[in-house]
Design an enzyme around this catalytic site. Structure first.
Site, PDB file in Angstrom:
ATOM      1  CD  GLU A   1      13.007 -21.149 -11.086  1.00 40.75           C
ATOM      2  OE1 GLU A   1      12.666 -19.991 -10.751  1.00 40.75           O
ATOM      3  OE2 GLU A   1      14.200 -21.495 -11.204  1.00 40.75           O
TER       4      GLU A   1
ATOM      5  CG  ASP B   1      15.489 -22.981 -20.646  1.00 42.73           C
ATOM      6  OD1 ASP B   1      15.064 -23.713 -21.549  1.00 42.73           O
ATOM      7  OD2 ASP B   1      16.332 -22.090 -20.869  1.00 42.73           O
TER       8      ASP B   1
ATOM      9  CE  LYS C   1      11.887 -20.975 -22.458  1.00 43.00           C
ATOM     10  NZ  LYS C   1      13.190 -20.276 -22.650  1.00 43.00           N
TER      11      LYS C   1
ATOM     12  CG  ASP D   1      15.109 -10.908 -16.376  1.00 42.11           C
ATOM     13  OD1 ASP D   1      14.933 -12.095 -16.033  1.00 42.11           O
ATOM     14  OD2 ASP D   1      16.233 -10.453 -16.658  1.00 42.11           O
TER      15      ASP D   1
HETATM   16  P1  IMP Z   1      17.329 -23.542 -16.275  1.00 39.15           P
HETATM   17  O1  IMP Z   1      18.340 -23.657 -15.184  1.00 39.15           O
HETATM   18  O2  IMP Z   1      17.944 -23.693 -17.637  1.00 39.15           O
HETATM   19  O3  IMP Z   1      16.145 -24.475 -16.098  1.00 39.15           O
HETATM   20  O4  IMP Z   1      16.819 -22.067 -16.293  1.00 39.15           O
HETATM   21  C1  IMP Z   1      16.067 -21.580 -15.277  1.00 39.15           C
HETATM   22  C2  IMP Z   1      16.161 -20.074 -15.115  1.00 39.15           C
HETATM   23  O5  IMP Z   1      16.510 -19.385 -16.318  1.00 39.15           O
HETATM   24  C3  IMP Z   1      14.808 -19.563 -14.747  1.00 39.15           C
HETATM   25  O6  IMP Z   1      14.699 -19.486 -13.348  1.00 39.15           O
HETATM   26  C4  IMP Z   1      14.749 -18.206 -15.370  1.00 39.15           C
HETATM   27  O7  IMP Z   1      15.243 -17.246 -14.461  1.00 39.15           O
HETATM   28  C5  IMP Z   1      15.673 -18.276 -16.545  1.00 39.15           C
HETATM   29  N1  IMP Z   1      14.924 -18.478 -17.805  1.00 39.15           N
HETATM   30  C6  IMP Z   1      14.804 -19.615 -18.519  1.00 39.15           C
HETATM   31  N2  IMP Z   1      14.074 -19.447 -19.626  1.00 39.15           N
HETATM   32  C7  IMP Z   1      13.697 -18.144 -19.618  1.00 39.15           C
HETATM   33  C8  IMP Z   1      12.885 -17.350 -20.516  1.00 39.15           C
HETATM   34  O8  IMP Z   1      12.361 -17.793 -21.550  1.00 39.15           O
HETATM   35  N3  IMP Z   1      12.719 -16.046 -20.140  1.00 39.15           N
HETATM   36  C9  IMP Z   1      13.259 -15.504 -19.024  1.00 39.15           C
HETATM   37  N4  IMP Z   1      14.024 -16.212 -18.171  1.00 39.15           N
HETATM   38  C10 IMP Z   1      14.237 -17.519 -18.463  1.00 39.15           C
HETATM   39 MG    MG Z   2      14.633 -17.809 -12.223  1.00 41.76          MG
END
Ligand code: IMP
Ligand code: MG
Length: 187
Positions: free
Chosen positions: A108, A112, A140, A168
């Site tokens: 990945e 986040d 993060k 992106d």
């Molecule tokens: P999560 O499901 O909240 O952990 O988010 C994961 C997905 O969100 C990642 O695979 C990224 O594609 C996108 N993402 C999360 N944070 C960022 C960021 O700071 N910049 C760009 N894409 C992000």
């Molecule tokens: Mg992603």
């Protein structure tokens, strides 16, 4: 031409500055590749890249892996064109490989909230892989609300939006060779 790596970049009206240089990224990826090569010796793992964000990381990571291995991709979407997660995961492309009894390494770009990875692990468990390992380039940590096992992390970063090196902002910025972070001072 050299790799595309300006010090500052404006995308969609937001200013970003370099946070991790190309050299720092490559050095860390090399370490992870070396560890994977020894930990998965004789296991012929399948790397599964999560599109779109992980494609550059995965391409670099695999070139530091010196054991037999395979690759496949799947695609999820949760962000849309915003800087905050939509809170929903959609499957946009399934894997083609048969992963039953195989060692899989999920790759990945960034974890986040952990929603996507949490969803994916549960989903892929159904196919009965021999093992599942999670590699993320960025984490993060403060933003992570879902319980996810992360086995290899490139860099822990603050809870700010980042882009470049595959990541992106509204589909732009993936071609940057370094990782950039929102430049709050200039807002
Ligand atoms: P999560 O499901 O909240 O952990 O988010 C994961 C997905 O969100 C990642 O695979 C990224 O594609 C996108 N993402 C999360 N944070 C960022 C960021 O700071 N910049 C760009 N894409 C992000
Ligand atoms: Mg992603």
């Amino acid at each position: 031409m050299d790799l595309y790596q300006p010090e500052y970049i404006n995308i969609n009206g937001e200013n970003f500055r370099v946070y991790l240089t190309h050299e720092e990224i490559q050095q860390r990826i090399k370490q992870i590749g070396t560890e994977l090569s020894s930990n998965f010796k004789d296991k012929k793992p399948i790397f599964i890249g999560i599109l779109n964000g992980s494609y550059i990381f995965l391409a670099d990571l695999m070139r530091y892996v010196s054991i037999p291995c395979e690759v496949d991709f799947l695609k999820l979407s949760s962000y849309g064109d915003e800087k905050v997660s939509s809170g929903q995961v959609r499957d946009l492309k399934e894997i083609d490989a048969n992963i039953e009894n195989r060692h899989i390494i999920l790759v990945e770009d960034i974890i986040d909230t952990g929603l996507s990875m949490n969803y994916l692990i549960e989903k892929l468990k159904q196919y009965k892989p021999a093992s599942m390992t999670v590699v993320t380039m960025l984490h993060k940590k403060e933003a992570t609300k879902f319980d996810v096992q992360i086995d290899y992390t490139g860099f822990k970063i603050p809870n700010l939006f980042v882009l470049g090196y595959g990541l992106d902002y509204a589909q732009e910025g993936r071609n940057l060779a370094q990782i950039y972070i929102l430049n709050e001072k200039e807002e």
